[in-house]
Scaffold this motif. Sequence first.
Motif, PDB file in Angstrom:
ATOM      1  N   HIS A  70       0.754  -1.294   0.011  1.00  0.00           N
ATOM      2  CA  HIS A  70       0.158   0.115  -0.185  1.00  0.00           C
ATOM      3  C   HIS A  70       0.804   1.157  -0.181  1.00  0.00           C
ATOM      4  O   HIS A  70       2.162   1.107   0.067  1.00  0.00           O
ATOM      5  N   THR A  71       0.348   2.023  -0.210  1.00  0.00           N
ATOM      6  CA  THR A  71       0.934   3.489  -0.599  1.00  0.00           C
ATOM      7  C   THR A  71       1.312   4.086   1.706  1.00  0.00           C
ATOM      8  O   THR A  71       0.890   4.175   2.633  1.00  0.00           O
ATOM      9  N   PRO A  72       2.136   4.037   1.781  1.00  0.00           N
ATOM     10  CA  PRO A  72       3.038   4.139   2.731  1.00  0.00           C
ATOM     11  C   PRO A  72       2.786   5.314   3.919  1.00  0.00           C
ATOM     12  O   PRO A  72       2.129   6.448   2.782  1.00  0.00           O
ATOM     13  N   GLY A  73       2.687   5.176   5.167  1.00  0.00           N
ATOM     14  CA  GLY A  73       1.679   6.338   5.730  1.00  0.00           C
ATOM     15  C   GLY A  73       2.900   7.247   6.063  1.00  0.00           C
ATOM     16  O   GLY A  73       4.567   7.096   6.019  1.00  0.00           O
ATOM     17  N   GLY A  82      -4.153  17.932  -3.331  1.00  0.00           N
ATOM     18  CA  GLY A  82      -4.903  17.590  -5.053  1.00  0.00           C
ATOM     19  C   GLY A  82      -4.126  17.154  -5.275  1.00  0.00           C
ATOM     20  O   GLY A  82      -4.187  16.778  -6.694  1.00  0.00           O
ATOM     21  N   VAL A  83      -3.014  16.557  -4.831  1.00  0.00           N
ATOM     22  CA  VAL A  83      -1.886  16.223  -5.672  1.00  0.00           C
ATOM     23  C   VAL A  83      -2.133  14.395  -5.787  1.00  0.00           C
ATOM     24  O   VAL A  83      -2.470  13.774  -6.881  1.00  0.00           O
ATOM     25  N   MET A  84      -2.054  13.870  -4.929  1.00  0.00           N
ATOM     26  CA  MET A  84      -2.508  11.989  -4.264  1.00  0.00           C
ATOM     27  C   MET A  84      -2.950  12.202  -3.430  1.00  0.00           C
ATOM     28  O   MET A  84      -3.021  12.375  -2.877  1.00  0.00           O
ATOM     29  N   ALA A  85      -4.743  11.266  -3.611  1.00  0.00           N
ATOM     30  CA  ALA A  85      -5.513  10.794  -2.971  1.00  0.00           C
ATOM     31  C   ALA A  85      -5.316   9.166  -2.889  1.00  0.00           C
ATOM     32  O   ALA A  85      -4.928   9.100  -3.876  1.00  0.00           O
ATOM     33  N   VAL A  86      -5.149   8.989  -1.411  1.00  0.00           N
ATOM     34  CA  VAL A  86      -5.252   7.377  -1.436  1.00  0.00           C
ATOM     35  C   VAL A  86      -6.432   6.801  -1.573  1.00  0.00           C
ATOM     36  O   VAL A  86      -7.217   5.698  -1.781  1.00  0.00           O
ATOM     37  N   ALA A  87      -7.798   7.677  -0.452  1.00  0.00           N
ATOM     38  CA  ALA A  87      -8.858   6.864  -1.073  1.00  0.00           C
ATOM     39  C   ALA A  87      -9.854   8.780  -1.108  1.00  0.00           C
ATOM     40  O   ALA A  87      -9.306   9.708  -0.453  1.00  0.00           O
ATOM     41  N   VAL A 125      -6.254  13.242   6.349  1.00  0.00           N
ATOM     42  CA  VAL A 125      -7.527  14.073   5.861  1.00  0.00           C
ATOM     43  C   VAL A 125      -8.002  15.303   5.444  1.00  0.00           C
ATOM     44  O   VAL A 125      -7.295  16.340   6.008  1.00  0.00           O
ATOM     45  N   ASP A 126      -7.889  15.569   4.024  1.00  0.00           N
ATOM     46  CA  ASP A 126      -8.322  16.724   3.699  1.00  0.00           C
ATOM     47  C   ASP A 126      -9.888  16.926   3.953  1.00  0.00           C
ATOM     48  O   ASP A 126     -10.666  16.133   2.900  1.00  0.00           O
ATOM     49  N   SER A 127     -11.062  18.347   4.137  1.00  0.00           N
ATOM     50  CA  SER A 127     -11.700  17.861   3.887  1.00  0.00           C
ATOM     51  C   SER A 127     -11.889  18.408   2.130  1.00  0.00           C
ATOM     52  O   SER A 127     -13.056  18.336   1.986  1.00  0.00           O
ATOM     53  N   GLY A 128     -11.305  18.747   1.449  1.00  0.00           N
ATOM     54  CA  GLY A 128     -11.722  18.436  -0.004  1.00  0.00           C
ATOM     55  C   GLY A 128     -12.338  19.549  -0.454  1.00  0.00           C
ATOM     56  O   GLY A 128     -12.121  20.814  -0.033  1.00  0.00           O
ATOM     57  N   ASN A 129     -13.239  20.229  -1.086  1.00  0.00           N
ATOM     58  CA  ASN A 129     -14.322  20.626  -1.667  1.00  0.00           C
ATOM     59  C   ASN A 129     -15.775  20.432  -1.076  1.00  0.00           C
ATOM     60  O   ASN A 129     -16.882  21.703  -1.485  1.00  0.00           O
ATOM     61  N   TYR A 180     -10.741  13.223   1.287  1.00  0.00           N
ATOM     62  CA  TYR A 180      -9.875  12.304   0.791  1.00  0.00           C
ATOM     63  C   TYR A 180      -8.658  12.196   1.768  1.00  0.00           C
ATOM     64  O   TYR A 180      -8.060  13.398   2.655  1.00  0.00           O
ATOM     65  N   ILE A 181      -8.040  11.158   1.662  1.00  0.00           N
ATOM     66  CA  ILE A 181      -6.981  10.880   2.471  1.00  0.00           C
ATOM     67  C   ILE A 181      -5.624  10.402   1.291  1.00  0.00           C
ATOM     68  O   ILE A 181      -5.550  10.154   0.684  1.00  0.00           O
ATOM     69  N   ARG A 182      -4.944  10.869   1.741  1.00  0.00           N
ATOM     70  CA  ARG A 182      -4.015  11.371   0.551  1.00  0.00           C
ATOM     71  C   ARG A 182      -2.709  10.690   2.223  1.00  0.00           C
ATOM     72  O   ARG A 182      -2.795  11.442   3.335  1.00  0.00           O
ATOM     73  N   PRO A 183      -1.367  11.286   1.528  1.00  0.00           N
ATOM     74  CA  PRO A 183       0.368  10.603   2.345  1.00  0.00           C
ATOM     75  C   PRO A 183       0.187  12.065   3.382  1.00  0.00           C
ATOM     76  O   PRO A 183       0.241  13.057   2.042  1.00  0.00           O
ATOM     77  N   ALA A 184       0.326  11.874   4.005  1.00  0.00           N
ATOM     78  CA  ALA A 184       1.327  13.413   4.722  1.00  0.00           C
ATOM     79  C   ALA A 184       2.071  14.392   3.919  1.00  0.00           C
ATOM     80  O   ALA A 184       2.455  15.747   4.350  1.00  0.00           O
ATOM     81  N   ASP A 185       3.097  13.074   3.299  1.00  0.00           N
ATOM     82  CA  ASP A 185       4.351  13.939   2.660  1.00  0.00           C
ATOM     83  C   ASP A 185       3.587  14.801   1.434  1.00  0.00           C
ATOM     84  O   ASP A 185       4.985  14.873   0.204  1.00  0.00           O
ATOM     85  N   HIS A 186       2.242  14.252   0.565  1.00  0.00           N
ATOM     86  CA  HIS A 186       2.235  15.505  -0.550  1.00  0.00           C
ATOM     87  C   HIS A 186       1.269  16.101  -0.122  1.00  0.00           C
ATOM     88  O   HIS A 186       0.449  16.507   0.753  1.00  0.00           O
ATOM     89  N   GLU A 187       1.047  17.126  -1.470  1.00  0.00           N
ATOM     90  CA  GLU A 187       0.233  17.946  -1.041  1.00  0.00           C
ATOM     91  C   GLU A 187      -1.311  17.904  -1.900  1.00  0.00           C
ATOM     92  O   GLU A 187      -1.460  17.319  -2.822  1.00  0.00           O
TER      93      GLU A 187
END
Length: 87
Positions: free
Chosen positions: A7-10, A32-37, A14-18, A23-30
């Motif tokens: 899986h994508t490393p942790g 809107g760039v990449m969502a895990v879920a 959580v981003d509230s999105g729109n 959206y759930i994304r890796p903590a080290d990603h900006e």
Amino acid sequence: MQDRQKHTPGPWVVDSGNGSACYIRPADHEPGVMAVAQVCKRGWSEKQANARLIAAAPDMLAALVELVRNFPTDSDLHETMMPNEDI
């Protein structure tokens, strides 16, 4: 247990999105760039709760792996539960 991570490393965050989805994304990603879920189709508080649960998955997996590594084997349990016959 093998340490093959597929899986994508942790950690994940959580981003509230729109506002219509979380959206759930890796903590080290900006954001809107990449969502895990993406969590949607529920009330807002339930979406956030589900997203937090999903985001905690890497930490829960790490805790479970550590628990399994430190759990006594059957032979260890047998030795601690059986009375010492030398007494």
